[in-house]
Design a protein around this motif. Sequence first.
Motif, PDB file in Angstrom:
ATOM      1  N   MET A 120      15.882  59.166  49.430  1.00  0.00           N
ATOM      2  CA  MET A 120      14.414  59.169  49.475  1.00  0.00           C
ATOM      3  C   MET A 120      13.774  59.760  48.226  1.00  0.00           C
ATOM      4  N   ILE A 121      14.554  60.333  47.329  1.00  0.00           N
ATOM      5  CA  ILE A 121      13.965  61.036  46.180  1.00  0.00           C
ATOM      6  C   ILE A 121      12.959  60.177  45.402  1.00  0.00           C
ATOM      7  N   PRO A 122      13.328  58.945  44.989  1.00  0.00           N
ATOM      8  CA  PRO A 122      12.354  58.146  44.211  1.00  0.00           C
ATOM      9  C   PRO A 122      11.047  57.862  44.968  1.00  0.00           C
ATOM     10  N   PRO A 123      11.106  57.336  46.212  1.00  0.00           N
ATOM     11  CA  PRO A 123       9.834  57.075  46.899  1.00  0.00           C
ATOM     12  C   PRO A 123       9.062  58.337  47.251  1.00  0.00           C
ATOM     13  N   LEU A 124       9.769  59.436  47.531  1.00  0.00           N
ATOM     14  CA  LEU A 124       9.082  60.692  47.838  1.00  0.00           C
ATOM     15  C   LEU A 124       8.298  61.185  46.625  1.00  0.00           C
ATOM     16  N   VAL A 125       8.942  61.185  45.478  1.00  0.00           N
ATOM     17  CA  VAL A 125       8.278  61.658  44.261  1.00  0.00           C
ATOM     18  C   VAL A 125       7.099  60.755  43.928  1.00  0.00           C
ATOM     19  N   ILE A 144      24.498  65.889  58.697  1.00  0.00           N
ATOM     20  CA  ILE A 144      25.160  64.750  58.065  1.00  0.00           C
ATOM     21  C   ILE A 144      24.174  63.683  57.595  1.00  0.00           C
ATOM     22  N   ILE A 145      23.320  63.223  58.491  1.00  0.00           N
ATOM     23  CA  ILE A 145      22.456  62.083  58.193  1.00  0.00           C
ATOM     24  C   ILE A 145      21.294  62.456  57.270  1.00  0.00           C
ATOM     25  N   LEU A 146      20.535  63.492  57.640  1.00  0.00           N
ATOM     26  CA  LEU A 146      19.343  63.846  56.865  1.00  0.00           C
ATOM     27  C   LEU A 146      19.646  64.216  55.407  1.00  0.00           C
ATOM     28  N   PRO A 147      20.705  65.010  55.134  1.00  0.00           N
ATOM     29  CA  PRO A 147      20.994  65.311  53.721  1.00  0.00           C
ATOM     30  C   PRO A 147      21.238  64.055  52.889  1.00  0.00           C
ATOM     31  N   GLN A 148      21.958  63.095  53.453  1.00  0.00           N
ATOM     32  CA  GLN A 148      22.207  61.845  52.726  1.00  0.00           C
ATOM     33  C   GLN A 148      20.930  61.021  52.594  1.00  0.00           C
ATOM     34  N   ALA A 149      20.137  61.010  53.656  1.00  0.00           N
ATOM     35  CA  ALA A 149      18.887  60.246  53.636  1.00  0.00           C
ATOM     36  C   ALA A 149      17.922  60.812  52.608  1.00  0.00           C
ATOM     37  N   LEU A 150      17.862  62.132  52.504  1.00  0.00           N
ATOM     38  CA  LEU A 150      16.945  62.769  51.561  1.00  0.00           C
ATOM     39  C   LEU A 150      17.272  62.387  50.120  1.00  0.00           C
ATOM     40  N   LEU A 151      18.550  62.258  49.804  1.00  0.00           N
ATOM     41  CA  LEU A 151      18.940  61.846  48.460  1.00  0.00           C
ATOM     42  C   LEU A 151      18.450  60.429  48.161  1.00  0.00           C
ATOM     43  N   ALA A 165      12.244  64.546  39.036  1.00  0.00           N
ATOM     44  CA  ALA A 165      12.850  63.618  39.993  1.00  0.00           C
ATOM     45  C   ALA A 165      14.040  62.885  39.383  1.00  0.00           C
ATOM     46  N   LYS A 166      13.903  62.474  38.122  1.00  0.00           N
ATOM     47  CA  LYS A 166      15.000  61.773  37.451  1.00  0.00           C
ATOM     48  C   LYS A 166      16.212  62.682  37.282  1.00  0.00           C
ATOM     49  N   ARG A 167      15.972  63.943  36.968  1.00  0.00           N
ATOM     50  CA  ARG A 167      17.071  64.897  36.825  1.00  0.00           C
ATOM     51  C   ARG A 167      17.768  65.120  38.169  1.00  0.00           C
ATOM     52  N   MET A 168      16.967  65.170  39.234  1.00  0.00           N
ATOM     53  CA  MET A 168      17.548  65.341  40.568  1.00  0.00           C
ATOM     54  C   MET A 168      18.392  64.130  40.943  1.00  0.00           C
ATOM     55  N   GLU A 169      17.909  62.939  40.605  1.00  0.00           N
ATOM     56  CA  GLU A 169      18.661  61.731  40.909  1.00  0.00           C
ATOM     57  C   GLU A 169      19.993  61.723  40.181  1.00  0.00           C
ATOM     58  N   LYS A 170      19.992  62.135  38.910  1.00  0.00           N
ATOM     59  CA  LYS A 170      21.239  62.155  38.143  1.00  0.00           C
ATOM     60  C   LYS A 170      22.193  63.216  38.660  1.00  0.00           C
ATOM     61  N   LYS A 171      21.636  64.345  39.086  1.00  0.00           N
ATOM     62  CA  LYS A 171      22.471  65.443  39.543  1.00  0.00           C
ATOM     63  C   LYS A 171      23.104  65.157  40.900  1.00  0.00           C
ATOM     64  N   PHE A 172      22.331  64.554  41.802  1.00  0.00           N
ATOM     65  CA  PHE A 172      22.812  64.343  43.161  1.00  0.00           C
ATOM     66  C   PHE A 172      23.190  62.892  43.457  1.00  0.00           C
ATOM     67  N   GLY A 173      22.926  62.002  42.487  1.00  0.00           N
ATOM     68  CA  GLY A 173      23.173  60.595  42.751  1.00  0.00           C
ATOM     69  C   GLY A 173      24.654  60.261  42.829  1.00  0.00           C
TER      70      GLY A 173
END
Length: 217
Positions: free
Chosen positions: A146-151, A137-144, A209-217
């Motif tokens: 985190m996408i910008p700072p991770l990239v 529950i927590i980590l999947p949401q947290a990873l989303l 990263a931007k595509r991932m943000e749009k897809k999962f945001g």
Amino acid sequence: MSILSQAYTWINLKFLLEGLGVTLEVSLISIVLSFVIGLLLGVIRYVGIKYFSAIVGFIIDIIRNLPLLLIIFFTYFALPKTGLRMSPLSASIAALVVFESAMLAEIVRSGIIAVDPGQMEGARANGMTYWQAMWYIILPQALLKMIPPLVSQFISLIKDTSLATIIVLPELLYRAQIIYGQDTRYMLPMYFMIAVMYFIVCFALSLVAKRMEKKFG
């Protein structure tokens, strides 16, 4: 014949591309290893295991406040004094993983903190254990989140591989130095070419990263 046509011969470009391959190899291995270790360390810091989390946090703070170049020097020049010898490739990966793991651990911890506490409460109320709730529950949401700072950190890692030229890692910058060492007139064309190569790789990663943000945001 112009200086550009002399500098950008197929032999020189092939030599640079081979260096880019080394850069990408070091980057990819370092990204995977540092993400796994950083994820583990970030969770440990967040959970707050008595004494252990404090020790891990103290070590992370030390590493984060050290120059990466110093860690590279230590890995390649100091560790052999203890009997642990590594090739420039291994030493570069080890230094990058140590440094980036500490940086990513803080990103992971911040990402977990950003998740609504009610998510954990709801998961526990539905019969999940703490670690099941954290994993599913927590980590999947947290990873989303985190996408910008991770990239951004991964892009920094790719650029930081150029520091390994100091220990003779045959990456992109080191090979450019070899080329213009034969003729100093090639210096500007070589720096321009490696700038283009770094830009293409890093810009492509930012687009993903931007595509991932749009897809999962």
